[in-house]
Write a protein that holds these residues in place. Structure first.
Motif, PDB file in Angstrom:
ATOM      1  N   GLN A 233      -5.834  11.093   9.522  1.00  0.00           N
ATOM      2  CA  GLN A 233      -5.078  10.177   8.680  1.00  0.00           C
ATOM      3  C   GLN A 233      -3.724   9.865   9.333  1.00  0.00           C
ATOM      4  N   PHE A 234      -3.306   8.627   9.163  1.00  0.00           N
ATOM      5  CA  PHE A 234      -1.993   8.174   9.613  1.00  0.00           C
ATOM      6  C   PHE A 234      -1.109   8.081   8.374  1.00  0.00           C
ATOM      7  N   VAL A 235       0.051   8.730   8.419  1.00  0.00           N
ATOM      8  CA  VAL A 235       0.950   8.771   7.272  1.00  0.00           C
ATOM      9  C   VAL A 235       2.319   8.270   7.712  1.00  0.00           C
ATOM     10  N   ILE A 236       2.832   7.291   6.976  1.00  0.00           N
ATOM     11  CA  ILE A 236       4.178   6.764   7.214  1.00  0.00           C
ATOM     12  C   ILE A 236       5.004   7.055   5.969  1.00  0.00           C
ATOM     13  N   HIS A 237       6.216   7.499   6.189  1.00  0.00           N
ATOM     14  CA  HIS A 237       7.141   7.659   5.077  1.00  0.00           C
ATOM     15  C   HIS A 237       8.405   6.853   5.384  1.00  0.00           C
ATOM     16  N   ILE A 238       8.784   6.006   4.438  1.00  0.00           N
ATOM     17  CA  ILE A 238       9.998   5.198   4.578  1.00  0.00           C
ATOM     18  C   ILE A 238      11.005   5.636   3.528  1.00  0.00           C
TER      19      ILE A 238
ATOM     20  N   GLY B  73       0.771  -1.240   0.000  1.00  0.00           N
ATOM     21  CA  GLY B  73       0.000   0.000   0.000  1.00  0.00           C
ATOM     22  C   GLY B  73       0.798   1.283   0.000  1.00  0.00           C
ATOM     23  N   PHE B  74       2.122   1.220  -0.101  1.00  0.00           N
ATOM     24  CA  PHE B  74       2.936   2.426  -0.171  1.00  0.00           C
ATOM     25  C   PHE B  74       2.984   2.933  -1.604  1.00  0.00           C
ATOM     26  N   ASN B  75       3.089   4.244  -1.769  1.00  0.00           N
ATOM     27  CA  ASN B  75       3.238   4.774  -3.117  1.00  0.00           C
ATOM     28  C   ASN B  75       4.703   4.707  -3.537  1.00  0.00           C
ATOM     29  N   ARG B  76       5.018   5.161  -4.718  1.00  0.00           N
ATOM     30  CA  ARG B  76       6.375   5.029  -5.234  1.00  0.00           C
ATOM     31  C   ARG B  76       7.388   5.911  -4.508  1.00  0.00           C
ATOM     32  N   TYR B  77       6.897   6.816  -3.683  1.00  0.00           N
ATOM     33  CA  TYR B  77       7.786   7.679  -2.902  1.00  0.00           C
ATOM     34  C   TYR B  77       7.997   7.156  -1.481  1.00  0.00           C
ATOM     35  N   GLY B  78       7.483   5.963  -1.197  1.00  0.00           N
ATOM     36  CA  GLY B  78       7.653   5.364   0.118  1.00  0.00           C
ATOM     37  C   GLY B  78       6.683   5.882   1.156  1.00  0.00           C
ATOM     38  N   THR B  79       5.527   6.386   0.704  1.00  0.00           N
ATOM     39  CA  THR B  79       4.543   6.944   1.623  1.00  0.00           C
ATOM     40  C   THR B  79       3.298   6.067   1.678  1.00  0.00           C
ATOM     41  N   TYR B  80       2.825   5.844   2.882  1.00  0.00           N
ATOM     42  CA  TYR B  80       1.612   5.068   3.141  1.00  0.00           C
ATOM     43  C   TYR B  80       0.646   5.973   3.890  1.00  0.00           C
ATOM     44  N   LYS B  81      -0.604   6.038   3.430  1.00  0.00           N
ATOM     45  CA  LYS B  81      -1.622   6.860   4.087  1.00  0.00           C
ATOM     46  C   LYS B  81      -2.879   6.037   4.296  1.00  0.00           C
TER      47      LYS B  81
ATOM     48  N   ILE C  46      13.892   4.327   1.707  1.00  0.00           N
ATOM     49  CA  ILE C  46      14.449   3.004   1.425  1.00  0.00           C
ATOM     50  C   ILE C  46      15.974   3.014   1.498  1.00  0.00           C
ATOM     51  N   GLU C  47      16.597   4.033   0.952  1.00  0.00           N
ATOM     52  CA  GLU C  47      18.059   4.071   0.938  1.00  0.00           C
ATOM     53  C   GLU C  47      18.649   4.192   2.338  1.00  0.00           C
ATOM     54  N   GLU C  48      18.056   5.024   3.159  1.00  0.00           N
ATOM     55  CA  GLU C  48      18.568   5.248   4.509  1.00  0.00           C
ATOM     56  C   GLU C  48      18.048   4.219   5.519  1.00  0.00           C
ATOM     57  N   LYS C  49      17.043   3.447   5.112  1.00  0.00           N
ATOM     58  CA  LYS C  49      16.386   2.488   6.019  1.00  0.00           C
ATOM     59  C   LYS C  49      15.882   3.212   7.269  1.00  0.00           C
ATOM     60  N   ASP C  50      15.247   4.343   7.017  1.00  0.00           N
ATOM     61  CA  ASP C  50      14.730   5.182   8.087  1.00  0.00           C
ATOM     62  C   ASP C  50      13.252   5.456   7.817  1.00  0.00           C
ATOM     63  N   TRP C  51      12.527   5.837   8.874  1.00  0.00           N
ATOM     64  CA  TRP C  51      11.107   6.120   8.695  1.00  0.00           C
ATOM     65  C   TRP C  51      10.646   7.182   9.677  1.00  0.00           C
ATOM     66  N   ASP C  52       9.529   7.798   9.322  1.00  0.00           N
ATOM     67  CA  ASP C  52       8.864   8.705  10.239  1.00  0.00           C
ATOM     68  C   ASP C  52       7.367   8.607   9.983  1.00  0.00           C
ATOM     69  N   TYR C  53       6.602   9.230  10.850  1.00  0.00           N
ATOM     70  CA  TYR C  53       5.151   9.174  10.711  1.00  0.00           C
ATOM     71  C   TYR C  53       4.532  10.484  11.161  1.00  0.00           C
ATOM     72  N   GLN C  54       3.284  10.668  10.742  1.00  0.00           N
ATOM     73  CA  GLN C  54       2.505  11.819  11.176  1.00  0.00           C
ATOM     74  C   GLN C  54       1.057  11.386  11.335  1.00  0.00           C
ATOM     75  N   VAL C  55       0.376  12.028  12.261  1.00  0.00           N
ATOM     76  CA  VAL C  55      -1.069  11.883  12.407  1.00  0.00           C
ATOM     77  C   VAL C  55      -1.635  13.233  11.989  1.00  0.00           C
ATOM     78  N   ILE C  56      -2.419  13.214  10.915  1.00  0.00           N
ATOM     79  CA  ILE C  56      -2.842  14.437  10.238  1.00  0.00           C
ATOM     80  C   ILE C  56      -4.340  14.695  10.422  1.00  0.00           C
ATOM     81  N   ASP C  57      -4.668  15.943  10.729  1.00  0.00           N
ATOM     82  CA  ASP C  57      -6.046  16.435  10.712  1.00  0.00           C
ATOM     83  C   ASP C  57      -6.326  16.836   9.269  1.00  0.00           C
ATOM     84  N   VAL C  58      -7.112  16.031   8.581  1.00  0.00           N
ATOM     85  CA  VAL C  58      -7.338  16.224   7.155  1.00  0.00           C
ATOM     86  C   VAL C  58      -8.058  17.542   6.877  1.00  0.00           C
ATOM     87  N   CYS C  59      -8.966  17.932   7.733  1.00  0.00           N
ATOM     88  CA  CYS C  59      -9.729  19.168   7.527  1.00  0.00           C
ATOM     89  C   CYS C  59      -8.829  20.396   7.506  1.00  0.00           C
TER      90      CYS C  59
END
Length: 107
Positions: free
Chosen positions: A38-43, A21-29, A45-58
């Motif tokens: 919304q819960f957003v994860i960004h991975i 379910g990740f897009n080509r930029y390493g983002t999952y929403k 790939i090269e750095e093997k690192d990740w972060d996340y955000q919890v977003i108020d869509v409105c």
């Protein structure tokens, strides 16, 4: 709230991410509370690192109550924590993340 107890599996690749379910930029929403939060994860790939955000869509901004827990939890925050935990657990099963201390899964 997610702790730093999870890291990206060193064997991860773009194909595995796309099939989960990740897009080509390493983002999952995904929506974790109605169509408002919304819960957003960004991975990275090269750095093997990740972060996340919890977003108020409105408001298209961070959902502040999730991050600012100084005055205690409310029922929505508890629900968000459970949903995020389930998502992370599914990603562990899919070998996207490894929980620290589970090095035997990373080969």
């Amino acid at each position: 709230m997610i702790t730093t107890d999870y890291r990206v599996n060193k064997e991860i690749n773009e194909t595995i991410l796309k099939s989960n379910g990740f897009n080509r930029y390493g983002t999952y929403k995904c929506y974790i509370y109605k169509n408002l939060i919304q819960f957003v994860i960004h991975i990275n790939i090269e750095e093997k690192d990740w972060d996340y955000q919890v977003i108020d869509v409105c408001n298209e901004s961070l959902y502040t109550p999730y991050y600012d827990r100084e005055f205690g939890k409310n029922s929505i925050i508890c629900e968000l924590d459970k949903k995020i935990e389930n998502i992370i657990n599914e990603m562990i099963k899919s070998k996207i993340f490894i929980k620290d201390g589970d090095d035997h899964n990373s080969n």
